[in-house]
Design a protein around this motif. Structure first.
Motif, PDB file in Angstrom:
ATOM      1  N   SER A   1     -12.293 -16.638  -2.238  1.00  0.00           N
ATOM      2  CA  SER A   1     -11.849 -16.882  -2.754  1.00  0.00           C
ATOM      3  C   SER A   1     -11.765 -18.164  -4.000  1.00  0.00           C
ATOM      4  O   SER A   1     -13.540 -18.875  -3.802  1.00  0.00           O
ATOM      5  CB  SER A   1     -10.085 -17.382  -2.683  1.00  0.00           C
ATOM      6  OG  SER A   1      -9.852 -16.135  -2.753  1.00  0.00           O
TER       7      SER A   1
ATOM      8  N   GLU B   1       2.822  -9.692  -4.588  1.00  0.00           N
ATOM      9  CA  GLU B   1       2.703  -9.121  -3.834  1.00  0.00           C
ATOM     10  C   GLU B   1       1.543  -9.028  -3.426  1.00  0.00           C
ATOM     11  O   GLU B   1       0.311  -8.768  -4.252  1.00  0.00           O
ATOM     12  CB  GLU B   1       2.818  -7.543  -2.426  1.00  0.00           C
ATOM     13  CG  GLU B   1       4.343  -8.187  -1.648  1.00  0.00           C
ATOM     14  CD  GLU B   1       4.632  -6.538  -1.770  1.00  0.00           C
ATOM     15  OE1 GLU B   1       4.198  -5.889  -1.732  1.00  0.00           O
ATOM     16  OE2 GLU B   1       6.038  -6.725  -1.131  1.00  0.00           O
ATOM     17  N   ARG B   2       0.227  -9.899  -2.571  1.00  0.00           N
ATOM     18  CA  ARG B   2      -1.287  -9.888  -2.717  1.00  0.00           C
ATOM     19  C   ARG B   2      -1.844  -8.909  -2.799  1.00  0.00           C
ATOM     20  O   ARG B   2      -2.810  -8.800  -3.602  1.00  0.00           O
ATOM     21  CB  ARG B   2      -1.602 -10.545  -0.780  1.00  0.00           C
ATOM     22  CG  ARG B   2      -1.502 -11.928  -0.811  1.00  0.00           C
ATOM     23  CD  ARG B   2      -2.236 -12.288   0.047  1.00  0.00           C
ATOM     24  NE  ARG B   2      -1.834 -14.558   0.047  1.00  0.00           N
ATOM     25  CZ  ARG B   2      -1.980 -15.574  -0.886  1.00  0.00           C
ATOM     26  NH1 ARG B   2      -2.374 -15.336  -1.011  1.00  0.00           N
ATOM     27  NH2 ARG B   2      -1.064 -16.607  -0.081  1.00  0.00           N
TER      28      ARG B   2
ATOM     29  N   LYS C   1      -4.325  -7.650  -5.527  1.00  0.00           N
ATOM     30  CA  LYS C   1      -5.625  -6.867  -5.084  1.00  0.00           C
ATOM     31  C   LYS C   1      -6.235  -6.183  -6.188  1.00  0.00           C
ATOM     32  O   LYS C   1      -7.519  -5.847  -6.576  1.00  0.00           O
ATOM     33  CB  LYS C   1      -6.141  -7.031  -3.874  1.00  0.00           C
ATOM     34  CG  LYS C   1      -7.373  -6.600  -3.493  1.00  0.00           C
ATOM     35  CD  LYS C   1      -7.708  -6.083  -1.784  1.00  0.00           C
ATOM     36  CE  LYS C   1      -8.607  -6.237  -1.513  1.00  0.00           C
ATOM     37  NZ  LYS C   1      -9.217  -5.006   0.123  1.00  0.00           N
TER      38      LYS C   1
ATOM     39  N   GLN D   1      -9.836 -11.206   1.390  1.00  0.00           N
ATOM     40  CA  GLN D   1      -9.455 -12.727   1.452  1.00  0.00           C
ATOM     41  C   GLN D   1      -8.610 -12.898   3.200  1.00  0.00           C
ATOM     42  O   GLN D   1      -9.470 -13.916   3.090  1.00  0.00           O
ATOM     43  CB  GLN D   1      -8.016 -13.454   0.591  1.00  0.00           C
ATOM     44  CG  GLN D   1      -8.602 -12.991  -0.950  1.00  0.00           C
ATOM     45  CD  GLN D   1      -7.536 -13.277  -1.963  1.00  0.00           C
ATOM     46  OE1 GLN D   1      -6.396 -12.374  -2.493  1.00  0.00           O
ATOM     47  NE2 GLN D   1      -7.659 -13.863  -3.105  1.00  0.00           N
TER      48      GLN D   1
ATOM     49  N   ARG E   1       2.264 -12.710  -0.374  1.00  0.00           N
ATOM     50  CA  ARG E   1       2.545 -13.225  -1.704  1.00  0.00           C
ATOM     51  C   ARG E   1       2.006 -14.576  -1.744  1.00  0.00           C
ATOM     52  O   ARG E   1       1.289 -15.745  -1.390  1.00  0.00           O
ATOM     53  CB  ARG E   1       4.523 -13.797  -2.236  1.00  0.00           C
ATOM     54  CG  ARG E   1       5.352 -12.248  -1.384  1.00  0.00           C
ATOM     55  CD  ARG E   1       6.453 -12.606  -1.978  1.00  0.00           C
ATOM     56  NE  ARG E   1       7.161 -12.092  -1.554  1.00  0.00           N
ATOM     57  CZ  ARG E   1       7.702 -10.366  -2.590  1.00  0.00           C
ATOM     58  NH1 ARG E   1       6.833  -9.966  -4.033  1.00  0.00           N
ATOM     59  NH2 ARG E   1       8.108  -9.579  -2.327  1.00  0.00           N
ATOM     60  N   GLN E   2       1.573 -14.517  -3.624  1.00  0.00           N
ATOM     61  CA  GLN E   2       1.024 -15.826  -4.260  1.00  0.00           C
ATOM     62  C   GLN E   2       2.622 -16.273  -5.135  1.00  0.00           C
ATOM     63  O   GLN E   2       3.227 -15.611  -5.059  1.00  0.00           O
ATOM     64  CB  GLN E   2      -0.075 -15.234  -4.822  1.00  0.00           C
ATOM     65  CG  GLN E   2      -1.350 -14.547  -4.015  1.00  0.00           C
ATOM     66  CD  GLN E   2      -2.342 -15.617  -4.141  1.00  0.00           C
ATOM     67  OE1 GLN E   2      -2.640 -17.460  -3.594  1.00  0.00           O
ATOM     68  NE2 GLN E   2      -3.520 -15.841  -4.360  1.00  0.00           N
TER      69      GLN E   2
END
Length: 309
Positions: A54, A177-178, A182, A200, A206-207
């Motif tokens: 990342s 949510e990741r 994505k 990743q 979550r982000q």
């Protein structure tokens, strides 16, 4: 971008380095001179995190706090295309002492320094002659693509670090949510010819905003609140003595439910007057912002949903 990906496999190390810098500049939104200074560690507000495939930026800096302090670090990890991550990791393995992207590219070229002017000529030569890929234009071009393909202004802001895509302070309330991010970035990278987004391997689901409940938690919490309201109502209606106490308890729970359904901040509840609640059958007028600067707080309109009604 497809030509740049092809050049990553060139036999010419200089061309490889130029292509890699261009792609890192595109993905991170940094112009060439800034991208060369990106470090492989979280010492500033933006960095390259190859362990998680990342590039990352510090949410603390978005909040207006001091960035770079380990205790306050809130990293937002934006996935790199797999082809970029693999190339960076391969080069870093060969030159583990390189602390910045610029140092890594110089070592890879076996040169004394990085020729920015030659890079800029190379970049312009990769684009359409009618719309040359000038370094600043190219570096800022990812955000509109993310916005167009995903239809999400906050995804575009979060994943590109270009905050003008969303309303001011909007990211304070955004915690996707990741897997969703994505999926969306896969769509973007595939459209650009960059392949898929790298996995990743992050622990958090979550982000961004971490104060986000799961669907299951929301459903369970709301069911519990409804049950408490029903019980308080039954108790208040059946009470013979101290009925006002039970009625107040019932109304407090109803007010709590209104706050949840209306997205109210639960501040300045005294402004929920008859006029603000019942002037219209379709919308409510809510005053819930703190007036900390002595200016008149602006109301906002909230639709009257079935649950609120």
């Amino acid at each position: 971008t497809q030509r740049l990906v092809e050049h990553l496999s060139s036999d010419d190390f200089v061309q490889q380095s130029f292509a890699l810098l261009a792609l890192v500049s595109l993905v991170t939104g940094c112009t060439d001179s800034v991208a060369l200074e990106l470090e492989f560690g979280s010492h500033h507000s933006i960095w390259l995190d190859l362990d998680h495939h990342s590039w990352a930026w510090d949410f603390t800096a978005y909040r207006g706090g001091r960035s770079g302090e380990r205790s306050n670090l809130e990293p937002i990890h934006c996935p790199l295309p797999t082809v970029i991550s693999q190339k960076l990791r391969s080069m870093r393995t060969a030159v583990p002492t390189a602390e910045t992207l610029g140092a890594l590219l110089v070592a890879h070229q076996r040169a004394a320094d990085f020729d920015l002017e030659a890079f800029r000529r190379y970049l312009r030569g990769c684009g359409d002659t009618a719309h040359p890929a000038h370094r600043a234009r190219f570096a800022r071009s990812l955000m509109p693509v993310v916005l167009q393909l995903t239809g999400s202004d906050m995804t575009a802001a979060l994943m590109t670090g270009r905050f003008e895509a969303a309303a001011p302070a909007a990211l304070f309330y955004y915690g996707p949510e990741r897997e969703l991010l994505k999926t969306r970035m896969n769509q973007v990278f595939e459209w650009l010819g960059l392949g898929s987004a790298a996995a990743q391997g992050l622990a958090s689901a979550r982000q961004g905003c971490t104060k986000v409940l799961s669907d299951e938690e929301c459903i369970a919490g709301w069911s519990s609140l409804v049950a408490a309201i029903d019980m308080a109502r039954a108790t208040a209606l059946a009470a013979e003595d101290a009925g006002w106490a039970y009625l107040n308890q019932w109304m407090s729970l109803v007010c709590f439910a209104f706050v949840v359904q209306a997205g109210h901040r639960a501040t300045r509840l005294e402004r929920l007057t008859f006029g603000s609640l019942f002037s219209s059958s379709r919308v409510l007028s809510i005053f819930d912002k703190d007036d900390t600067v002595g200016q008149r707080a602006q109301p906002r309109l909230v639709p009257v949903t079935k649950a609120i009604h």
